[in-house]
Structures are given as C-alpha cells and as structure tokens.
Design a protein around this motif. Structure first.
Motif, PDB file in Angstrom:
ATOM      1  N   ARG A  40       3.816  -8.271 -14.112  1.00  0.00           N
ATOM      2  CA  ARG A  40       3.083  -9.525 -13.895  1.00  0.00           C
ATOM      3  C   ARG A  40       3.729 -10.233 -12.703  1.00  0.00           C
ATOM      4  N   VAL A  41       2.903 -10.788 -11.827  1.00  0.00           N
ATOM      5  CA  VAL A  41       3.407 -11.362 -10.584  1.00  0.00           C
ATOM      6  C   VAL A  41       3.069 -12.844 -10.467  1.00  0.00           C
ATOM      7  N   GLY A  42       4.065 -13.637 -10.122  1.00  0.00           N
ATOM      8  CA  GLY A  42       3.875 -15.046  -9.801  1.00  0.00           C
ATOM      9  C   GLY A  42       3.513 -15.918 -10.983  1.00  0.00           C
ATOM     10  N   ALA A  43       3.348 -17.190 -10.651  1.00  0.00           N
ATOM     11  CA  ALA A  43       2.984 -18.173 -11.668  1.00  0.00           C
ATOM     12  C   ALA A  43       1.612 -17.872 -12.255  1.00  0.00           C
ATOM     13  N   GLU A  44       0.759 -17.176 -11.478  1.00  0.00           N
ATOM     14  CA  GLU A  44      -0.588 -16.823 -11.952  1.00  0.00           C
ATOM     15  C   GLU A  44      -0.580 -15.645 -12.911  1.00  0.00           C
ATOM     16  N   GLN A  45       0.600 -14.978 -13.033  1.00  0.00           N
ATOM     17  CA  GLN A  45       0.722 -13.810 -13.911  1.00  0.00           C
ATOM     18  C   GLN A  45      -0.336 -12.755 -13.592  1.00  0.00           C
ATOM     19  N   MET A  46      -0.437 -12.406 -12.315  1.00  0.00           N
ATOM     20  CA  MET A  46      -1.385 -11.378 -11.886  1.00  0.00           C
ATOM     21  C   MET A  46      -0.891  -9.997 -12.280  1.00  0.00           C
ATOM     22  N   THR A  47      -1.804  -9.156 -12.707  1.00  0.00           N
ATOM     23  CA  THR A  47      -1.493  -7.759 -12.956  1.00  0.00           C
ATOM     24  C   THR A  47      -1.521  -7.029 -11.613  1.00  0.00           C
ATOM     25  N   LEU A  48      -1.168  -5.763 -11.621  1.00  0.00           N
ATOM     26  CA  LEU A  48      -1.222  -4.987 -10.376  1.00  0.00           C
ATOM     27  C   LEU A  48      -2.650  -4.864  -9.860  1.00  0.00           C
ATOM     28  N   LEU A  49      -3.626  -4.871 -10.754  1.00  0.00           N
ATOM     29  CA  LEU A  49      -5.022  -4.818 -10.306  1.00  0.00           C
ATOM     30  C   LEU A  49      -5.398  -6.116  -9.595  1.00  0.00           C
ATOM     31  N   HIS A  50      -5.008  -7.257 -10.161  1.00  0.00           N
ATOM     32  CA  HIS A  50      -5.239  -8.542  -9.493  1.00  0.00           C
ATOM     33  C   HIS A  50      -4.597  -8.520  -8.109  1.00  0.00           C
ATOM     34  N   LEU A  51      -3.353  -8.053  -8.071  1.00  0.00           N
ATOM     35  CA  LEU A  51      -2.583  -8.073  -6.835  1.00  0.00           C
ATOM     36  C   LEU A  51      -3.227  -7.203  -5.758  1.00  0.00           C
ATOM     37  N   ALA A  52      -3.687  -6.027  -6.123  1.00  0.00           N
ATOM     38  CA  ALA A  52      -4.340  -5.140  -5.156  1.00  0.00           C
ATOM     39  C   ALA A  52      -5.610  -5.788  -4.603  1.00  0.00           C
ATOM     40  N   PHE A  74      -7.639  -2.140  -1.002  1.00  0.00           N
ATOM     41  CA  PHE A  74      -8.666  -1.354  -1.678  1.00  0.00           C
ATOM     42  C   PHE A  74      -8.192   0.064  -1.986  1.00  0.00           C
ATOM     43  N   LYS A  75      -7.540   0.700  -1.025  1.00  0.00           N
ATOM     44  CA  LYS A  75      -7.073   2.079  -1.258  1.00  0.00           C
ATOM     45  C   LYS A  75      -6.050   2.133  -2.387  1.00  0.00           C
ATOM     46  N   MET A  76      -5.206   1.111  -2.464  1.00  0.00           N
ATOM     47  CA  MET A  76      -4.235   1.061  -3.558  1.00  0.00           C
ATOM     48  C   MET A  76      -4.950   0.819  -4.885  1.00  0.00           C
ATOM     49  N   LEU A  77      -5.936  -0.056  -4.884  1.00  0.00           N
ATOM     50  CA  LEU A  77      -6.710  -0.296  -6.096  1.00  0.00           C
ATOM     51  C   LEU A  77      -7.335   1.006  -6.581  1.00  0.00           C
ATOM     52  N   LYS A  78      -7.916   1.738  -5.674  1.00  0.00           N
ATOM     53  CA  LYS A  78      -8.525   3.023  -6.016  1.00  0.00           C
ATOM     54  C   LYS A  78      -7.477   4.002  -6.545  1.00  0.00           C
ATOM     55  N   HIS A  79      -6.310   4.010  -5.921  1.00  0.00           N
ATOM     56  CA  HIS A  79      -5.210   4.883  -6.367  1.00  0.00           C
ATOM     57  C   HIS A  79      -4.785   4.519  -7.788  1.00  0.00           C
ATOM     58  N   LEU A  80      -4.586   3.232  -8.038  1.00  0.00           N
ATOM     59  CA  LEU A  80      -4.174   2.793  -9.376  1.00  0.00           C
ATOM     60  C   LEU A  80      -5.204   3.171 -10.428  1.00  0.00           C
ATOM     61  N   LEU A  81      -6.478   3.023 -10.077  1.00  0.00           N
ATOM     62  CA  LEU A  81      -7.549   3.307 -11.045  1.00  0.00           C
ATOM     63  C   LEU A  81      -7.864   4.790 -11.165  1.00  0.00           C
ATOM     64  N   GLY A 130       0.793  -1.229   0.000  1.00  0.00           N
ATOM     65  CA  GLY A 130       0.000   0.000   0.000  1.00  0.00           C
ATOM     66  C   GLY A 130       0.821   1.273   0.000  1.00  0.00           C
ATOM     67  N   HIS A 131       2.004   1.234  -0.593  1.00  0.00           N
ATOM     68  CA  HIS A 131       2.886   2.403  -0.635  1.00  0.00           C
ATOM     69  C   HIS A 131       2.635   3.215  -1.915  1.00  0.00           C
ATOM     70  N   ALA A 138     -16.543  -4.032  -2.275  1.00  0.00           N
ATOM     71  CA  ALA A 138     -16.055  -2.674  -2.528  1.00  0.00           C
ATOM     72  C   ALA A 138     -15.163  -2.631  -3.770  1.00  0.00           C
ATOM     73  N   SER A 139     -14.249  -3.573  -3.864  1.00  0.00           N
ATOM     74  CA  SER A 139     -13.369  -3.628  -5.044  1.00  0.00           C
ATOM     75  C   SER A 139     -14.154  -3.976  -6.296  1.00  0.00           C
ATOM     76  N   LEU A 140     -15.092  -4.871  -6.168  1.00  0.00           N
ATOM     77  CA  LEU A 140     -15.936  -5.264  -7.300  1.00  0.00           C
ATOM     78  C   LEU A 140     -16.680  -4.056  -7.859  1.00  0.00           C
ATOM     79  N   LEU A 141     -17.309  -3.285  -6.996  1.00  0.00           N
ATOM     80  CA  LEU A 141     -18.031  -2.088  -7.453  1.00  0.00           C
ATOM     81  C   LEU A 141     -17.104  -1.072  -8.088  1.00  0.00           C
ATOM     82  N   LEU A 142     -15.942  -0.885  -7.493  1.00  0.00           N
ATOM     83  CA  LEU A 142     -14.975   0.061  -8.052  1.00  0.00           C
ATOM     84  C   LEU A 142     -14.548  -0.377  -9.451  1.00  0.00           C
ATOM     85  N   LEU A 143     -14.218  -1.640  -9.609  1.00  0.00           N
ATOM     86  CA  LEU A 143     -13.787  -2.154 -10.911  1.00  0.00           C
ATOM     87  C   LEU A 143     -14.903  -2.096 -11.950  1.00  0.00           C
ATOM     88  N   ILE A 144     -16.106  -2.439 -11.558  1.00  0.00           N
ATOM     89  CA  ILE A 144     -17.235  -2.412 -12.492  1.00  0.00           C
ATOM     90  C   ILE A 144     -17.525  -0.992 -12.968  1.00  0.00           C
TER      91      ILE A 144
END
Length: 93
Positions: A28-40, A46-53, A9-10, A85-91
């Motif tokens: 991309r992170v890990g074997a799952e190849q998560m993006t920063l949005l996945h990771l947040a 949630f605050k980081m997700l909101k910051h990124l978006l 959350g930095h 909360a994250s679901l609504l933000l992403l949608i």
C-alpha cells in the motif's frame, strides 16, 4: 522497493521482489493507501499494469475491487483520469 519498481516500469524488479517473497497484493502506498494497480494507473504505467494483471494475476485479481482511502478502485481511478486503455484492461479482467 516494489512500489518504486512499478512507478518506474521495472518489470524484472517486480518479478524478482515477488520471487523473494514480497507479496504484491499487500503493498500500500501513501496516505491514499493505493495498491500497485492504483499506482500503475496513477503513474501512467500501462505496460506495468498489463504485466501485473498477466504475470501476477492471481495476486492482483483480489485488488481489482479494493478502494483507496478516497473510495476509488483502480477502475474508477482510470476512468477519472481519462485513461481509456487502462480502463478497458481493468474491466476485461
């Protein structure tokens, strides 16, 4: 470094890394190849997700529909984790 900043959350680290040329949309992170949005979403940042978006929307918008290796987009991951909360933000982006 970018993924660790997201997980912890930095905001300022994410912003500085982006400023010096680390493209958040290419991380991309890990074997799952998560993006920063996945990771947040996955790390309950949630605050980081909101910051990124908000601050990095132009790069992040391309990641909204990118699946990880399991086929989950950030929206599907938020729904699976029950993170309303994250679901609504992403949608709404």
């Amino acid at each position: 470094p970018m993924s660790l900043a997201v997980m912890k959350g930095h905001f300022s680290c994410v912003d500085e890394l982006a400023k010096i040329g680390v493209a958040p949309s290419t991380v991309r992170v890990g074997a799952e190849q998560m993006t920063l949005l996945h990771l947040a979403v996955y790390t309950n940042q949630f605050k980081m997700l909101k910051h990124l978006l908000t601050k990095h929307y132009e790069e992040m918008r391309t990641l909204l529909n990118i699946p990880n290796t399991q086929g989950y987009t950030p929206i599907i991951l938020a729904a699976m984790l029950g993170d309303a909360a994250s679901l609504l933000l992403l949608i709404n982006k």
